[in-house]
Design a protein around this motif. Structure first.
Motif, mmCIF file in Angstrom:
data_model
loop_
_atom_site.group_PDB
_atom_site.id
_atom_site.type_symbol
_atom_site.label_atom_id
_atom_site.label_comp_id
_atom_site.label_asym_id
_atom_site.label_seq_id
_atom_site.Cartn_x
_atom_site.Cartn_y
_atom_site.Cartn_z
ATOM 1 N N GLY A 273 0.832 -1.183 0.000
ATOM 2 C CA GLY A 273 0.000 0.000 0.000
ATOM 3 C C GLY A 273 0.869 1.235 0.000
ATOM 4 N N ILE A 274 0.266 2.378 -0.315
ATOM 5 C CA ILE A 274 0.998 3.638 -0.403
ATOM 6 C C ILE A 274 0.370 4.652 0.543
ATOM 7 C CG2 ILE A 274 1.643 5.558 -1.919
ATOM 8 C CD1 ILE A 274 1.456 3.560 -4.278
ATOM 9 N N VAL A 275 1.229 5.392 1.254
ATOM 10 C CA VAL A 275 0.782 6.507 2.094
ATOM 11 C C VAL A 275 1.535 7.735 1.620
ATOM 12 C CG1 VAL A 275 0.538 7.387 4.429
ATOM 13 C CG2 VAL A 275 0.394 4.922 4.017
ATOM 14 N N GLN A 276 0.796 8.756 1.169
ATOM 15 C CA GLN A 276 1.458 9.888 0.524
ATOM 16 C C GLN A 276 0.784 11.219 0.852
ATOM 17 O OE1 GLN A 276 1.201 9.023 -3.688
ATOM 18 N NE2 GLN A 276 -0.988 9.486 -3.812
ATOM 19 N N ASN A 277 1.598 12.275 0.804
ATOM 20 C CA ASN A 277 1.119 13.654 0.862
ATOM 21 C C ASN A 277 0.529 14.043 2.217
ATOM 22 O OD1 ASN A 277 1.212 15.946 -0.817
ATOM 23 N ND2 ASN A 277 -0.999 15.859 -1.164
ATOM 24 N N PHE A 278 1.097 13.499 3.294
ATOM 25 C CA PHE A 278 0.743 13.895 4.652
ATOM 26 C C PHE A 278 1.939 14.573 5.316
ATOM 27 C CE2 PHE A 278 -2.209 10.372 3.896
ATOM 28 C CZ PHE A 278 -3.394 10.843 4.449
ATOM 29 N N GLN A 279 1.670 15.288 6.425
ATOM 30 C CA GLN A 279 2.799 15.784 7.196
ATOM 31 C C GLN A 279 3.620 14.606 7.711
ATOM 32 O OE1 GLN A 279 2.673 17.587 11.339
ATOM 33 N NE2 GLN A 279 3.102 19.419 10.117
ATOM 34 N N ALA A 280 2.941 13.592 8.252
ATOM 35 C CA ALA A 280 3.600 12.330 8.622
ATOM 36 C C ALA A 280 2.798 11.183 8.032
ATOM 37 C CB ALA A 280 3.700 12.173 10.135
ATOM 38 N N GLY A 281 3.478 10.300 7.311
ATOM 39 C CA GLY A 281 2.783 9.136 6.769
ATOM 40 C C GLY A 281 2.245 8.249 7.871
ATOM 41 N N ALA A 282 3.091 7.978 8.866
ATOM 42 C CA ALA A 282 2.689 7.243 10.063
ATOM 43 C C ALA A 282 3.243 7.983 11.269
ATOM 44 C CB ALA A 282 3.198 5.815 10.036
ATOM 45 N N LEU A 283 2.423 8.137 12.306
ATOM 46 C CA LEU A 283 2.845 8.789 13.545
ATOM 47 C C LEU A 283 2.563 7.855 14.709
ATOM 48 C CD1 LEU A 283 3.821 11.231 15.234
ATOM 49 C CD2 LEU A 283 1.450 12.064 15.210
ATOM 50 N N ASN A 284 3.623 7.437 15.396
ATOM 51 C CA ASN A 284 3.501 6.553 16.548
ATOM 52 C C ASN A 284 3.906 7.335 17.790
ATOM 53 O OD1 ASN A 284 3.563 4.570 18.486
ATOM 54 N ND2 ASN A 284 4.785 3.121 17.292
ATOM 55 N N THR A 285 2.931 7.649 18.623
ATOM 56 C CA THR A 285 3.169 8.420 19.839
ATOM 57 C C THR A 285 2.939 7.526 21.053
ATOM 58 O OG1 THR A 285 2.353 10.402 18.723
ATOM 59 C CG2 THR A 285 2.544 10.508 21.105
ATOM 60 N N GLY A 286 4.006 7.075 21.676
ATOM 61 C CA GLY A 286 3.890 6.320 22.923
ATOM 62 C C GLY A 286 3.502 4.871 22.790
ATOM 63 N N GLY A 287 3.472 4.339 21.567
ATOM 64 C CA GLY A 287 3.115 2.934 21.392
ATOM 65 C C GLY A 287 4.251 1.997 21.752
ATOM 66 N N ASP A 288 3.917 0.746 22.058
ATOM 67 C CA ASP A 288 4.898 -0.267 22.450
ATOM 68 C C ASP A 288 4.734 -1.493 21.550
ATOM 69 O OD1 ASP A 288 6.459 -2.241 23.738
ATOM 70 O OD2 ASP A 288 6.028 -1.430 25.726
ATOM 71 N N SER A 289 5.824 -1.933 20.952
ATOM 72 C CA SER A 289 5.856 -3.184 20.170
ATOM 73 C C SER A 289 4.926 -3.141 18.960
ATOM 74 C CB SER A 289 5.523 -4.380 21.058
ATOM 75 O OG SER A 289 6.423 -4.481 22.144
ATOM 76 N N ASP A 290 4.919 -2.020 18.255
ATOM 77 C CA ASP A 290 4.148 -1.893 17.022
ATOM 78 C C ASP A 290 5.032 -2.215 15.812
ATOM 79 O OD1 ASP A 290 1.773 -0.921 18.358
ATOM 80 O OD2 ASP A 290 2.843 0.972 18.627
ATOM 81 N N THR A 291 4.387 -2.616 14.704
ATOM 82 C CA THR A 291 5.122 -3.020 13.506
ATOM 83 C C THR A 291 4.532 -2.339 12.272
ATOM 84 O OG1 THR A 291 5.673 -5.192 14.437
ATOM 85 C CG2 THR A 291 5.824 -4.953 12.043
ATOM 86 N N ILE A 292 5.394 -1.794 11.442
ATOM 87 C CA ILE A 292 4.994 -1.241 10.147
ATOM 88 C C ILE A 292 5.814 -1.957 9.089
ATOM 89 C CG2 ILE A 292 4.861 0.824 8.715
ATOM 90 C CD1 ILE A 292 4.844 2.475 11.319
ATOM 91 N N SER A 293 5.149 -2.627 8.140
ATOM 92 C CA SER A 293 5.909 -3.413 7.165
ATOM 93 C C SER A 293 5.240 -3.390 5.800
ATOM 94 C CB SER A 293 6.063 -4.862 7.641
ATOM 95 O OG SER A 293 4.815 -5.524 7.672
ATOM 96 N N GLY A 294 6.081 -3.392 4.772
ATOM 97 C CA GLY A 294 5.602 -3.541 3.409
ATOM 98 C C GLY A 294 4.851 -2.351 2.842
ATOM 99 N N VAL A 295 5.063 -1.159 3.410
ATOM 100 C CA VAL A 295 4.331 0.039 2.995
ATOM 101 C C VAL A 295 5.270 0.967 2.228
ATOM 102 C CG1 VAL A 295 2.990 2.032 3.784
ATOM 103 C CG2 VAL A 295 2.824 -0.153 5.014
ATOM 104 N N THR A 296 4.745 1.659 1.219
ATOM 105 C CA THR A 296 5.488 2.690 0.517
ATOM 106 C C THR A 296 5.074 4.057 1.047
ATOM 107 O OG1 THR A 296 5.694 1.382 -1.510
ATOM 108 C CG2 THR A 296 5.937 3.769 -1.720
ATOM 109 N N PHE A 297 6.032 4.778 1.586
ATOM 110 C CA PHE A 297 5.795 6.138 2.069
ATOM 111 C C PHE A 297 6.469 7.103 1.101
ATOM 112 C CE2 PHE A 297 5.562 3.510 5.889
ATOM 113 C CZ PHE A 297 4.432 3.995 6.525
#
Length: 205
Positions: free
Chosen positions: A115-139
């Motif tokens: 999948g694609i995430v585009q044209n944001f200030q942040a494509g993904a924003l993780n604030t205070g999360g624990d043991s999260d995974t982001i994989s296989g994405v186009t930013f």
């Protein structure tokens, strides 16, 4: 603190302290009215129609692209999966404050492509999360592709970061694993670590 790295075209800065089952029925999830099933975290993603700015509290598999004037998808529960399923999230521009995928104090979340995430200030924003995974994405074409702040043990692997201002930024986070990602043509830096400790940066190009 320390950052262990083996990579190419990545700028690391200021490091201190630091199944073969039948497809489930489709579920509609609306932004302002959540069904009982939508309030319970599930591990197997169901095909769902998701709206921009919606708070997701169950595992979902996208069925369409999102063209957003607001934030994209807001993760609202621990232990869920968001499967982009080959779709694109497009934001209103990098000069806005909008985020494509937002995790706020959510743990054990999986965001996966393709999948694609585009044209944001942040494509993904993780604030205070624990043991999260982001994989296989186009930013691409974001101010920051993936931004961690106050996060612990985030795994960012097998993603493509290109034509962002910064590919990955980690601020006051610990234990970030940046593995086997591809960075290309990010204007300011591939990855930056500020006040972040015990990170692993391996096999990125």
């Amino acid at each position: 603190g320390s950052t262990v790295g083996s990579c190419n075209n990545i700028s690391v800065q200021a490091n201190k302290n630091g199944n073969d089952k039948e497809e489930p029925e489709k579920a509609m999830v609306t932004p302002e009215t959540e069904s009982p099933s939508a309030t319970e975290a599930t591990t197997a993603p169901i095909s769902a129609s998701v709206s921009c700015g919606e708070v997701i509290k169950q595992s979902v598999k996208l069925t369409s692209n999102l063209d957003c004037k607001t934030d994209g998808i807001i993760i609202g529960a621990d232990g869920i999966t968001v499967d982009l399923n080959g779709h694109t999230l497009t934001g209103p521009g990098i000069e806005t404050s909008k985020v494509g995928l937002m995790l706020s104090d959510q743990d054990d979340v999986i965001i996966k492509g393709p999948g694609i995430v585009q044209n944001f200030q942040a494509g993904a924003l993780n604030t205070g999360g624990d043991s999260d995974t982001i994989s296989g994405v186009t930013f691409t074409k974001n101010s920051i592709g993936s931004f961690n702040t106050g996060a612990v043990k985030t795994t960012i692997e097998d993603n493509l970061f290109f034509s962002n201002n910064i590919g990955v930024a980690s601020h006051t986070s610990t234990g970030t694993n940046l593995l086997t990602n591809l960075f290309k043509s990010n204007d300011l830096a591939g990855a930056t670590f500020v006040n972040s400790a015990t990170n692993e940066v391996s096999f990125n190009t």
